[in-house]
Design an enzyme around this catalytic site. Sequence first.
Site, PDB file in Angstrom:
ATOM      1  N   GLU A 101       0.812  -1.202   0.000  1.00 12.33           N
ATOM      2  CA  GLU A 101       0.000   0.000   0.000  1.00 12.33           C
ATOM      3  C   GLU A 101       0.859   1.271   0.000  1.00 12.33           C
ATOM      4  OE1 GLU A 101      -3.016  -0.013  -0.521  1.00 12.33           O
ATOM      5  OE2 GLU A 101      -3.823   1.912   0.153  1.00 12.33           O
ATOM      6  N   ASP A 102       1.938   1.242   0.755  1.00 11.33           N
ATOM      7  CA  ASP A 102       2.670   2.486   1.006  1.00 11.33           C
ATOM      8  C   ASP A 102       3.993   2.646   0.282  1.00 11.33           C
ATOM      9  OD1 ASP A 102       0.650   2.963   2.733  1.00 11.33           O
ATOM     10  OD2 ASP A 102       1.779   2.605   4.565  1.00 11.33           O
TER      11      ASP A 102
END
Length: 722
Positions: A101-102
């Site tokens: 996600e990051d």
Amino acid sequence: MGEETSLIPKCEGMTPLEQALSSPNFPYYEHLRALLCSYLPPKAVEAIDRTFFVADFAHKEQKRASGEPYIIHPIAVATIIAQMHLDTESVQAALLHDVVEDTQINSKMLEEEFGSTVNEIVEGVTKLDKLRFHDYKEAQMENFRKMILAMTKDIRVILIKLADRTHNMRTLGALRPDKRVRIAKETLDVFVPIANRLGISDTRAELEELCMAAIYPMRYRILKAAVTRARNNRKEVVSNILEAIKARLKEANIEATVTGREKRLYSIYMKMVHKELQFREIMDRYGFRIILKDVDTCYRVLGQMHNLFKPRPNGFKDYIAIPKLNGYQSLHTSLVGPHAVPIEIQIRTELMDQMAARGVAAHWAYKESGSKTVSTASQKNAQDWIKNLIDLQQSAGSSMEFVEDVKTDLFPDSIFVFTPDGMIYNLPKGSTPVDFAYAIHSDIGNHCIGARVNHRVFPLSRHLESGQSVEIITSQGASPNAIWLSTVVTSKARSAIRQYLKGLRTQECMLIGRRLLQNTLRSVRIESLTEEQINSILENFGKQSLNDLFCDIAMGNILTVAVAKFLDPNSHKHHELPVKGTGGMPFTYAQCCLPIPGDDIIAHIAQGRGIVIHNVNCKNLRLSDRGPGKTLNVSWNKNVTANMEFKTGLLIELENRQGIVSEISNAIDIAGSRIESINSDQKDEKSFIINLVVTVRDRLHLAGVIRRIKSVPNIISITRRR
Ligand code: MN
């Protein structure tokens, strides 16, 4: 690709531990590593060293809201996972849970580096993160929780999500107060019940307490102080009872661990809120727990305790024979102690005690079995456990509901999707928007012409997935399509479509076929055909009756032109065309401007495409396309067009809101028009552009359609597509 290798450095020639040690953040990892060494074999710890190195590398640019290095968070989550003694893959996935996600690392890279299981768990956690939890109505919460479980193929995804939430709750202090409260409420609504459902009571209790502290900081502080005071005052009573129990067990020669049981702050608070008991009464009940080696001893000890103190009527519960829904097993009994003090005792085995604390998580605990397939074995354990529960529940004659519940929760063969207003529908896997439409109502299924999923146009034949929001577009004039039969999976949709098609054969089919044939025959009335003509048609097409013929025409088995030609081989020569001036040559209508009677039109002789009829003002017809030899002057033949329908395009700009598309489609129905196709695009945050093709007789009819559409609220503008 060179780029990928720089995202996950290979570090050849370094051991995983050396890699881990090379990170300045190693000190944060050291504590977790010691914990891992205490229950995992060296090979597993090695794999996790490498995982730490990669996760740390991936997050190296990021900071937590508190300003600390980001890797502290994944390490903390992995620590919670390791405290439950979960397997290697769980710990690895916990360390990596925010990576996809990051950071730049994608799931393909993860799979190559750590294998498909770790990658799938990370993917599952990422998918859950994308769901927005807080905007669903109370009544939908239970379904929503089920949906989360159904979306989860691997329960370890939930365990990591719970650990993630636990650490975020522990570090809430770094956030703004309003954000704190929102996250705490969401935790209480969604994650606490899931932890409870899965029997992970350690996590549940911690989350509850953290939530209470965030939502009601004052009450929390006051209650905590009061509980501490009360406990100090009662220390002596507790130790007296404890000694009495221990002495009795020793006498009976029973090996046991006996502890005084602290009441959880949150459960005290809830009891007070619901006015079940007052603070004093709650604190005046003394709780104890006796942990034993086997089940038989549990019942023996129960007898001993009932002999030692007087049992209260109706104070006994046997959750060993009939476990709670989440698998909790124990004997509970309420007794009257010395000086009439209320005593509550829980009696259970070590295994049951572990289960009570960790629930389903206990099954992913690493076990030294010597087998390579530890997690497969655990998976089987979990399934056996559930099967066991089901057996127990059934033999105890209690609710079937539980069986269904556990099945859908833990062995998802169904999906959960939303209506636009947040209702959740449970459908079998493989369901399409058509199944969904029929699940809502057979009328909606029968008139369904399209679907939008998460605000985008979605094919009616594609499989839906859990968590999607589905809007069905209907049109009163629309009817079920036989092709749907090959894609729907629910019996409701299947039988409704069949039903419709069966009816179609006998009734509407005949009407439609008749109308189609009449359109082609034009001036020749079907009623005025001679018996001779009819018989020769029937013979030629191998039909028993005119109605049979009509049906086949409607089903597309017989072309009306073929019938017309059979009746009069020269018929098409006299045919008048809807556009005058093409010299009898065939033509098509331009798809760009879709001209309709009443429009000024021009015929363009397009190379390789024959004659195309455009609107005179069509932007696609450049000046160079116009002029003698390239265009013909043409006009509409009103005698012919009067009975025909033409397609034309509309662009509608609107403010998106619930149900607006179906209101538009209704307006179009009422105006006597049909939707041929529909598309939509988001224009900006609030508004959408809908691109429609509708059928109309002429400009006058179109004006009526536009007027109808304009009466729908939140329409910003309607323009004709040119
Ligand atoms: Mn996280």
